[in-house]
Design a protein around this motif. Sequence first.
Motif, PDB file in Angstrom:
ATOM      1  N   MET A 146       0.823  -1.216   0.000  1.00 12.73           N
ATOM      2  CA  MET A 146       0.000   0.000   0.000  1.00 12.73           C
ATOM      3  C   MET A 146       0.860   1.271   0.000  1.00 12.73           C
ATOM      4  SD  MET A 146      -3.034  -1.016  -0.358  1.00 12.73           S
ATOM      5  CE  MET A 146      -4.112   0.358   0.045  1.00 12.73           C
ATOM      6  N   GLY A 147       2.120   1.154   0.351  1.00  7.38           N
ATOM      7  CA  GLY A 147       2.988   2.329   0.333  1.00  7.38           C
ATOM      8  C   GLY A 147       3.981   2.332  -0.819  1.00  7.38           C
ATOM      9  N   HIS A 148       4.441   1.140  -1.205  1.00  9.51           N
ATOM     10  CA  HIS A 148       5.512   1.054  -2.212  1.00  9.51           C
ATOM     11  C   HIS A 148       5.028   0.511  -3.552  1.00  9.51           C
ATOM     12  CE1 HIS A 148       8.841   1.866   0.619  1.00  9.51           C
ATOM     13  NE2 HIS A 148       8.075   1.246   1.500  1.00  9.51           N
ATOM     14  N   GLY A 149       3.815   0.002  -3.583  1.00 11.48           N
ATOM     15  CA  GLY A 149       3.365  -0.677  -4.788  1.00 11.48           C
ATOM     16  C   GLY A 149       3.909  -2.096  -4.813  1.00 11.48           C
TER      17      GLY A 149
ATOM     18  N   SER B 108      17.737  11.770 -12.849  1.00  6.11           N
ATOM     19  CA  SER B 108      17.446  10.508 -12.173  1.00  6.11           C
ATOM     20  C   SER B 108      16.003  10.102 -12.457  1.00  6.11           C
ATOM     21  CB  SER B 108      17.587  10.705 -10.664  1.00  6.11           C
ATOM     22  OG  SER B 108      16.656  11.706 -10.253  1.00  6.11           O
ATOM     23  N   LYS B 109      15.646   8.927 -11.987  1.00  7.29           N
ATOM     24  CA  LYS B 109      14.261   8.474 -12.143  1.00  7.29           C
ATOM     25  C   LYS B 109      13.322   9.376 -11.345  1.00  7.29           C
ATOM     26  CE  LYS B 109      11.578   4.433 -11.296  1.00  7.29           C
ATOM     27  NZ  LYS B 109      11.574   2.995 -10.998  1.00  7.29           N
ATOM     28  N   SER B 110      13.794   9.815 -10.187  1.00  2.98           N
ATOM     29  CA  SER B 110      12.987  10.702  -9.364  1.00  2.98           C
ATOM     30  C   SER B 110      12.730  12.029 -10.089  1.00  2.98           C
ATOM     31  CB  SER B 110      13.712  10.936  -8.042  1.00  2.98           C
ATOM     32  OG  SER B 110      12.968  11.763  -7.206  1.00  2.98           O
TER      33      SER B 110
ATOM     34  N   SER C 169      -2.132   6.887  -9.427  1.00  2.00           N
ATOM     35  CA  SER C 169      -1.087   5.861  -9.517  1.00  2.00           C
ATOM     36  C   SER C 169       0.039   6.177  -8.528  1.00  2.00           C
ATOM     37  CB  SER C 169      -0.583   5.800 -10.959  1.00  2.00           C
ATOM     38  OG  SER C 169       0.776   5.464 -11.021  1.00  2.00           O
ATOM     39  N   TYR C 170       0.478   7.422  -8.503  1.00  4.12           N
ATOM     40  CA  TYR C 170       1.545   7.832  -7.573  1.00  4.12           C
ATOM     41  C   TYR C 170       1.124   7.634  -6.117  1.00  4.12           C
ATOM     42  CZ  TYR C 170       4.701  10.203 -10.923  1.00  4.12           C
ATOM     43  OH  TYR C 170       5.601  10.493 -11.923  1.00  4.12           O
TER      44      TYR C 170
ATOM     45  N   LEU D 177       8.073   8.132  -3.457  1.00  7.27           N
ATOM     46  CA  LEU D 177       8.117   9.502  -3.973  1.00  7.27           C
ATOM     47  C   LEU D 177       8.828  10.465  -3.032  1.00  7.27           C
ATOM     48  CD1 LEU D 177       4.366   9.868  -4.998  1.00  7.27           C
ATOM     49  CD2 LEU D 177       6.255   9.302  -6.508  1.00  7.27           C
ATOM     50  N   ASP D 178       9.510  11.454  -3.611  1.00  7.58           N
ATOM     51  CA  ASP D 178      10.024  12.558  -2.812  1.00  7.58           C
ATOM     52  C   ASP D 178       8.855  13.407  -2.324  1.00  7.58           C
ATOM     53  OD1 ASP D 178      12.514  11.653  -3.431  1.00  7.58           O
ATOM     54  OD2 ASP D 178      12.913  13.150  -4.981  1.00  7.58           O
TER      55      ASP D 178
END
Lengths: 205, 205
Positions: free
Chosen positions: A21-24, B50-52, B113-114, B121-122
């Motif tokens: 639920m937090g990281h996928g 970066s990916k972030s 999705s995020y 995520l930052d």
Amino acid sequence: MPKSGENTKIRILDAAHALIMGHGLAGTSIDMVLEKAEITKGAFFYHFKSKSDLARALVERYANQDAAHLEENLKRAEKLSRDPLQQVLILIGLFQEEVEQLTEPGGGCLIASYTYQFEELDADIREISAQAVLLWRQRLGAKFEEVIAKYPPRLVVRAQDLADGVVSTFEGAFVMMRVLREPTQLSMQLAHYRNYIELLFSSAQ
Amino acid sequence: MPKSGENTKIRILDAAHALIMGHGLAGTSIDMVLEKAEITKGAFFYHFKSKSDLARALVERYANQDAAHLEENLKRAEKLSRDPLQQVLILIGLFQEEVEQLTEPGGGCLIASYTYQFEELDADIREISAQAVLLWRQRLGAKFEEVIAKYPPRLVVRAQDLADGVVSTFEGAFVMMRVLREPTQLSMQLAHYRNYIELLFSSAQ
């Protein structure tokens, strides 16, 4: 104190659920689950063949709990009133009571989480997810059929769409709660759906 | 034919967006993006650190497009009627028109999705996501204030909650569409929210 196998399995599922639920799904490694559940790799693979096997067990458990939760509250609503419209309004009210307890915005729907990563899922996992939602359509759809038969709605509606609306309200509110970190979104959105049903079936005044 | 840098950047963003909507953020590697966008690692790191950094650019673009989309349709609705209630109903109607074109259930909301992978995520990415939703609260909330001032609602409601309801309806419908693979969920759920607003502000008949 030795832990039973069933206990270990539940701890793995609980840890994995919280992590996902937090990281996928893709962001949750088996190592992360081992660490959170405080178990060994051997114990993990005793219970689950693979991460996909774990993902399936998680959604099966979630779907079963969700179905039981729906039946229990439907039964309560049916005891609290004989009238199908009142039963629906009471049912939504019971859900509201429940979510009003929430003070942390961390909750959400495992199925929604999965659906935003569907390419990571086996087809049967997608099917279990869909069936969990379709159960609400079937159970609440039948209830809304009764309501429509007894009270002519003020606008043209289909019973199954009103049933889908209950699930959609939960799903939308979960996203809103998570994005805005506002746990009150759930009870608020449910209150508006309840308003809608009330207005839709109120006789002209 | 040489491709401009801006063009390459857009191709990277488009490829990453599509991949993330299916695999999630953690499930989308830079290599997957390179392959889908048909670009080199060098070209990627020319545009993103970066990916972030990529994840941030994606949500910034999404939030900007979303805001522009809201303003454009709000402006159209304001031209089509002088009345705030009609403007809101027209706005939802315009959204319905748009989503009725959908025939593929692959769409959805990048922010949703995020939010189901927020630990990846930052903090500033979470903030951009929240602000995108809060813009709707602000813009539509003001519109609903006008509606409430002109038409006494049949049940007690807050303008900002009605505004949140529009976003929540989209979010819920996206999840339903994806789980059930039913693109019609979007226009159907919007139709019900439109019904709600209509009934809520209809004078007693």
